[in-house]
Design a protein around this motif. Structure first.
Motif, mmCIF file in Angstrom:
data_model
loop_
_atom_site.group_PDB
_atom_site.id
_atom_site.type_symbol
_atom_site.label_atom_id
_atom_site.label_comp_id
_atom_site.label_asym_id
_atom_site.label_seq_id
_atom_site.Cartn_x
_atom_site.Cartn_y
_atom_site.Cartn_z
ATOM 1 N N HIS A 213 34.115 -11.833 -7.199
ATOM 2 C CA HIS A 213 34.921 -10.920 -6.757
ATOM 3 C C HIS A 213 34.031 -9.864 -6.154
ATOM 4 O O HIS A 213 32.852 -9.761 -6.555
ATOM 5 N N HIS B 148 38.424 -14.576 -17.344
ATOM 6 C CA HIS B 148 38.713 -13.831 -16.110
ATOM 7 C C HIS B 148 39.605 -14.550 -15.247
ATOM 8 O O HIS B 148 39.878 -15.788 -15.615
ATOM 9 N N HIS C 142 41.025 -8.194 -17.929
ATOM 10 C CA HIS C 142 40.081 -7.217 -18.306
ATOM 11 C C HIS C 142 39.985 -6.737 -19.652
ATOM 12 O O HIS C 142 41.189 -6.771 -20.420
ATOM 13 N N ASP D 4 33.228 -9.194 -16.558
ATOM 14 C CA ASP D 4 34.644 -8.976 -16.294
ATOM 15 C C ASP D 4 35.395 -9.785 -17.327
ATOM 16 O O ASP D 4 35.103 -11.227 -17.205
ATOM 17 N N HIS E 173 31.338 -7.719 -7.392
ATOM 18 C CA HIS E 173 30.151 -7.926 -7.843
ATOM 19 C C HIS E 173 29.421 -8.867 -6.975
ATOM 20 O O HIS E 173 27.993 -9.362 -7.161
ATOM 21 N N HIS F 138 30.247 -13.614 -10.843
ATOM 22 C CA HIS F 138 31.548 -14.221 -10.098
ATOM 23 C C HIS F 138 31.753 -13.738 -8.478
ATOM 24 O O HIS F 138 31.216 -12.850 -8.324
HETATM 25 ZN ZN ZN Z 1 36.282 -9.658 -11.559
#
Ligand code: ZN
Ligand code: ZN
Length: 256
Positions: A61, A142, A199, A163, A64, A59
């Protein structure tokens, strides 16, 4: 199958990286995620990024994906003056692949890499292969589109929640896993906040491991504030799960 935990933390701090997993069977390989400390993470385990030929970006974020352009650049740099790295295959959801392509084209517009980068847009539910490794994906739960996955080779299976809130859709992928790598970011006292930011708690990971009858649960994406409190995280997971629970450090290698 070897699973090297290159990063295990929910955030990059001075001596820990965001979650990144290198799955290998011989020379067949899959790197999962590419956070800001990816070069340091490979250096700590004395491995080369240019040997990696498949990458799943789960993803968008930052913990990552923000190391992605530097990862690609390093694949080039590591092999300067020698045999170029093989082509790289990058898998991810549509928004993730678009961000990865944007980052490469803007970070290194002048560089002609000595290998090709092949981008593959996938949706949860799709399967792909990396040599002998069979990778199945589903949508995690998420705040942004996010992919959980399992990797199978022969009768061995590792599953990764990414996540996510606890996710029953992961059940078929994680059922009877030899190793379940599951987010266990927080303790029960942070339940309200965990739900809000989508989360999992350590106890959620334990409950899910019990449900899928995993042989071994590894808790990752640990909140930096809880480093040093691994016993508490582990014990909340163990209250829900009869099997083995471990919390890897950056550099831990699991063999299944
Ligand atoms: Zn995340
Ligand atoms: Zn994260």
């Amino acid at each position: 199958m070897n699973i090297t935990v290159l990063g295990s933390c929910a955030n990059q701090i001075s001596n820990r990286e965001g979650v990144a997993l290198l799955i290998e069977q011989g020379t067949d390989n899959l790197l999962i995620d590419c956070g800001p400390g990816i070069a340091a993470a490979f250096g700590r385990v004395n491995r080369r990024m240019s040997d990696v030929t498949n990458l799943l970006l789960t993803h968008v974020h930052g913990d990552h994906i923000t190391g992605f352009p530097y990862f690609v650049w390093n694949r080039n740099f590591e092999r300067m003056g020698s045999t170029p790295a093989q082509d790289l295959h990058v898998y991810g959801a549509k928004d993730t692949i678009e961000l990865a392509q944007f980052a490469i084209s803007h970070c290194y517009p002048e560089i002609h890499f000595s290998f090709k980068v092949h981008y593959h847009v996938i949706q949860g539910g799709e399967t792909f292969t990396c040599g002998s490794l069979s990778v199945k994906t589903i949508n995690a739960i998420h705040t942004v589109p996010c992919l959980a996955c399992s990797i199978e080779m022969g009768n061995k299976k590792v599953a990764y929640s990414c996540d996510s809130l606890p996710n029953d859709e992961l059940y078929p992928l994680a059922k009877d896993a030899d190793l379940l790598i599951h987010e266990g970011m927080l303790l029960q006292n942070a339940e309200i906040m965990a739900k809000k930011v989508r989360h999992s708690l350590a106890k959620d990971a334990g409950a899910f491991a019990q449900k899928v009858r995993a042989k071994h649960l590894a808790l990752v994406h640990i909140a930096p504030a809880l480093l040093g409190q691994e016993n508490s995280l582990s014990s909340e997971a163990k209250n829900m799960f009869d099997g083995m629970v471990t919390i890897p450090y950056d550099g831990t290698v699991y063999c299944i």
